[in-house]
Design a protein around this motif. Structure first.
Motif, PDB file in Angstrom:
ATOM      1  N   LEU A 327       0.966  -1.126  -0.115  1.00 12.17           N
ATOM      2  CA  LEU A 327       0.074   0.001  -0.036  1.00 12.17           C
ATOM      3  C   LEU A 327       0.829   1.175  -0.043  1.00 12.17           C
ATOM      4  N   LYS A 328       2.202   1.312   0.658  1.00 10.33           N
ATOM      5  CA  LYS A 328       2.663   2.386   0.630  1.00 10.33           C
ATOM      6  C   LYS A 328       3.455   2.828  -0.604  1.00 10.33           C
ATOM      7  N   ALA A 329       3.576   1.767  -1.570  1.00  9.32           N
ATOM      8  CA  ALA A 329       4.092   2.113  -3.007  1.00  9.32           C
ATOM      9  C   ALA A 329       2.904   2.910  -3.761  1.00  9.32           C
ATOM     10  N   MET A 330       1.679   2.931  -3.174  1.00 11.83           N
ATOM     11  CA  MET A 330       0.700   3.745  -3.908  1.00 11.83           C
ATOM     12  C   MET A 330       0.515   5.052  -3.405  1.00 11.83           C
ATOM     13  N   LYS A 331       0.040   6.091  -4.291  1.00  9.69           N
ATOM     14  CA  LYS A 331      -0.188   7.364  -3.671  1.00  9.69           C
ATOM     15  C   LYS A 331      -1.209   7.199  -2.760  1.00  9.69           C
ATOM     16  N   HIS A 340      -8.657  -0.676   1.069  1.00  6.14           N
ATOM     17  CA  HIS A 340      -8.070  -1.844   1.672  1.00  6.14           C
ATOM     18  C   HIS A 340      -8.482  -2.208   3.086  1.00  6.14           C
ATOM     19  N   PRO A 341      -8.648  -3.578   3.383  1.00  9.69           N
ATOM     20  CA  PRO A 341      -8.961  -3.720   4.932  1.00  9.69           C
ATOM     21  C   PRO A 341      -7.886  -3.156   5.974  1.00  9.69           C
ATOM     22  N   ASP A 342      -6.357  -3.123   5.349  1.00  8.89           N
ATOM     23  CA  ASP A 342      -5.366  -2.507   6.542  1.00  8.89           C
ATOM     24  C   ASP A 342      -5.424  -1.192   6.581  1.00  8.89           C
ATOM     25  N   SER A 343      -6.212  -0.494   5.860  1.00  8.90           N
ATOM     26  CA  SER A 343      -6.503   0.886   5.897  1.00  8.90           C
ATOM     27  C   SER A 343      -7.808   1.160   6.586  1.00  8.90           C
ATOM     28  N   ASN A 344      -8.542   0.111   7.142  1.00  5.08           N
ATOM     29  CA  ASN A 344      -9.748   0.529   7.532  1.00  5.08           C
ATOM     30  C   ASN A 344     -10.064  -0.515   8.652  1.00  5.08           C
ATOM     31  N   ARG A 385     -17.643   2.254   7.511  1.00  2.53           N
ATOM     32  CA  ARG A 385     -16.058   2.107   7.665  1.00  2.53           C
ATOM     33  C   ARG A 385     -15.281   2.625   6.526  1.00  2.53           C
ATOM     34  N   ILE A 386     -15.449   1.877   5.242  1.00  4.20           N
ATOM     35  CA  ILE A 386     -14.677   2.118   4.218  1.00  4.20           C
ATOM     36  C   ILE A 386     -15.306   3.319   3.448  1.00  4.20           C
ATOM     37  N   GLN A 387     -16.529   3.645   3.496  1.00  2.00           N
ATOM     38  CA  GLN A 387     -17.129   4.596   2.529  1.00  2.00           C
ATOM     39  C   GLN A 387     -16.512   6.195   3.224  1.00  2.00           C
ATOM     40  N   ARG A 388     -16.616   6.096   4.612  1.00  3.99           N
ATOM     41  CA  ARG A 388     -15.943   7.481   5.261  1.00  3.99           C
ATOM     42  C   ARG A 388     -14.775   7.849   4.642  1.00  3.99           C
ATOM     43  N   ALA A 389     -13.752   6.733   4.392  1.00  2.00           N
ATOM     44  CA  ALA A 389     -12.500   6.971   4.161  1.00  2.00           C
ATOM     45  C   ALA A 389     -12.270   7.375   2.505  1.00  2.00           C
ATOM     46  N   LEU A 390     -13.121   6.644   1.850  1.00  2.00           N
ATOM     47  CA  LEU A 390     -13.224   6.958   0.382  1.00  2.00           C
ATOM     48  C   LEU A 390     -13.666   8.318   0.172  1.00  2.00           C
ATOM     49  N   SER A 391     -14.937   8.763   0.591  1.00  2.00           N
ATOM     50  CA  SER A 391     -15.761   9.881   0.251  1.00  2.00           C
ATOM     51  C   SER A 391     -14.601  11.143   0.570  1.00  2.00           C
ATOM     52  N   LYS A 392     -14.037  11.009   1.486  1.00  2.00           N
ATOM     53  CA  LYS A 392     -13.169  12.157   1.869  1.00  2.00           C
ATOM     54  C   LYS A 392     -11.867  12.542   0.980  1.00  2.00           C
ATOM     55  N   ASN A 393     -11.187  11.489   0.775  1.00  2.00           N
ATOM     56  CA  ASN A 393      -9.671  11.316   0.223  1.00  2.00           C
ATOM     57  C   ASN A 393      -9.441  10.760  -1.026  1.00  2.00           C
ATOM     58  N   ASP A 394     -10.514   9.846  -1.648  1.00  2.00           N
ATOM     59  CA  ASP A 394     -10.145   9.116  -2.785  1.00  2.00           C
ATOM     60  C   ASP A 394     -10.130   9.866  -4.211  1.00  2.00           C
ATOM     61  N   SER A 395      -8.998   9.880  -4.778  1.00  2.00           N
ATOM     62  CA  SER A 395      -8.791  10.518  -6.159  1.00  2.00           C
ATOM     63  C   SER A 395      -9.860  10.173  -7.244  1.00  2.00           C
TER      64      SER A 395
END
Length: 427
Positions: A327-331, A340-344, A385-395
């Motif tokens: 994951l850290k290789a990605m932007k 990804h589950p590891d981020s959530n 849980r996942i959508q909160r992360a995606l809706s704020k920061n997902d490019s």
């Protein structure tokens, strides 16, 4: 008295080993269909209906997926190619009428998923009465049809059906996420039915029959046709691509991974509402893709947005699609990294989405995208849980918008021909 000629014709139309259907005169219309079709589903048909949600290999064209089991089919089952999803408002105020409807729907679903017509079928009945089945699926195989029902939050509202104390805590009203532009006409619903099949006519026929049976008790609120599955529960098969051209569902839960299903999808005995044990929770989202803007985006930027390469579907820095992502290789705003589950905190959902195209929007732009379907053990710990992360920061948000939304409690499976959809909730 039964006409011997008609009886002979009817027996010839039934598959070998299936018990003959009762006379139309004995049914007296759909008012008595619950009991009559319960008997009709017995005999040779039972073998085709029994056994739960075992995944049927995708290559078994025309096959029937077992209807009965601990879990509803259409969740962990091998994903079919076509979808017709419908949400209904319950218009009756009578609890007994609602229960009767669910029983009638169950008996009809048993027959349609086995490749049989509803009731006495589309032909051979009384000329003076409408047929029990509209007939557009006559001669077609089951084509792995699955029918999956869910109950929306409105069904548990106070002063409706006495179910307000039975609403599970996990069945939450979804919050308004950043970027949402939800259309009320494409959102919500008291009941939903997900029809999946390898033939679009089989799926559409199934929803049409249930809507017709529900006339006077339900009204269709909205529906969505889907094609080209965008996720798979059979990882040994080719991973499908979404309308943006990227493989979707690479690390989806396998339909044969019972440990992962028990952990992330099926409601357990200690999860709150006992009537939901063996069930799941469904989030449905209509996601519009800004296709024209995406099509003008450079390939490298597209790959950076997803965090995977477009050709192989491999995560950044990896050669193969199914390699574990670094994951850290990605932007930081890459879609895969944020979802990804590891981020959530380990949040994991079973995806079962489909692509859609619904003409144009009046401005010459294609109305197309993803009809996202996600099953989980708890909506709060899964989609939310996942959508909160995606809706704020997902490019990716620059190219998509959520325009429809609904959430449903999906009850456990129908165990046998005496059981029915939602029995554990109402008894």
């Amino acid at each position: 008295m039964t006409d011997p000629a008609n009886e002979s014709d009817r027996q010839q139309r039934e598959p070998e080993g299936v018990a003959p259907r009762p006379s139309r005169r004995a049914l007296l219309g759909w008012g008595g269909a619950g009991l009559a079709l319960g008997a009709a589903a017995a005999g040779g048909t039972v073998a085709a209906l029994r056994s739960g949600t075992e995944a049927v290999p995708a290559g078994m064209s025309g096959a029937a997926v077992p209807f009965h089991g601990a879990h509803q089919a259409g969740i962990a089952s091998a994903v079919q190619d076509r979808l017709h999803f419908a949400a209904f408002d319950v218009t009756t105020k009578d609890r007994a009428a609602l229960v009767r409807l669910l029983k009638d729907w169950t008996r009809a679903a048993e027959r349609m998923t086995a490749g049989l017509p509803v009731g006495e079928g589309a032909v051979g009945g009384l000329p003076e009465a409408p047929p029990d089945d509209t007939g557009e699926a006559l001669g077609l195989k089951p084509n792995r049809l699955t029918l999956t029902i869910g109950f929306g939050p409105g069904l548990f509202a106070k002063d409706r059906f006495g179910l307000e104390d039975r609403r599970p805590e996990a069945l939450v009203d979804l919050e308004q996420f950043p970027g949402d532009n939800l259309d009320p006409a494409r959102s919500g619903g008291d009941l939903c039915v997900q029809a999946c099949a390898d033939d679009p006519q089989v799926a559409v026929h199934a929803i049409r029959q249930l809507a017709r049976i529900g006339f006077g008790k339900t009204a269709m609120r909205w529906s969505q046709l889907g094609f080209g599955k965008t996720s798979s529960t059979t990882p040994d098969q080719q991973t499908p691509r979404n309308m943006m051209g990227f493989k979707d569902g690479t690390r989806n839960i396998s339909g044969t991974d019972t440990a992962a299903l028990d952990r992330h999808v099926w409601v357990g005995g200690g999860d709150g509402a006992d009537w939901m044990t063996g069930g799941s929770y469904l989030v449905a989202r209509r996601i519009r893709m800004h296709i024209e803007t995406w099509d003008r985006t450079p390939l490298q930027e597209q790959e950076d947005i997803f965090g995977r390469d477009k050709a192989e579907g491999a995560p950044v820095g990896k050669p193969k699609e199914h390699d574990a992502p670094f994951l850290k290789a990605m932007k930081p705003d890459a879609h895969v990294r944020l979802a990804h589950p590891d981020s959530n905190d380990g949040a994991t959902i079973l995806r079962r989405g489909y692509s859609f195209t619904d003409g144009t929007d009046g401005l010459g732009r294609l109305d197309a995208g993803l009809f996202f379907l996600a099953y989980q053990r708890d909506v709060r710990k899964g989609f939310v849980r996942i959508q909160r992360a995606l809706s704020k920061n997902d490019s990716l948000n620059e190219y998509i918008q959520h325009v429809g939304s609904a959430v449903f409690a999906v009850p456990p499976g129908v165990r046998d021909t005496d059981d029915w959809w939602g029995r554990t909730l109402f008894v």
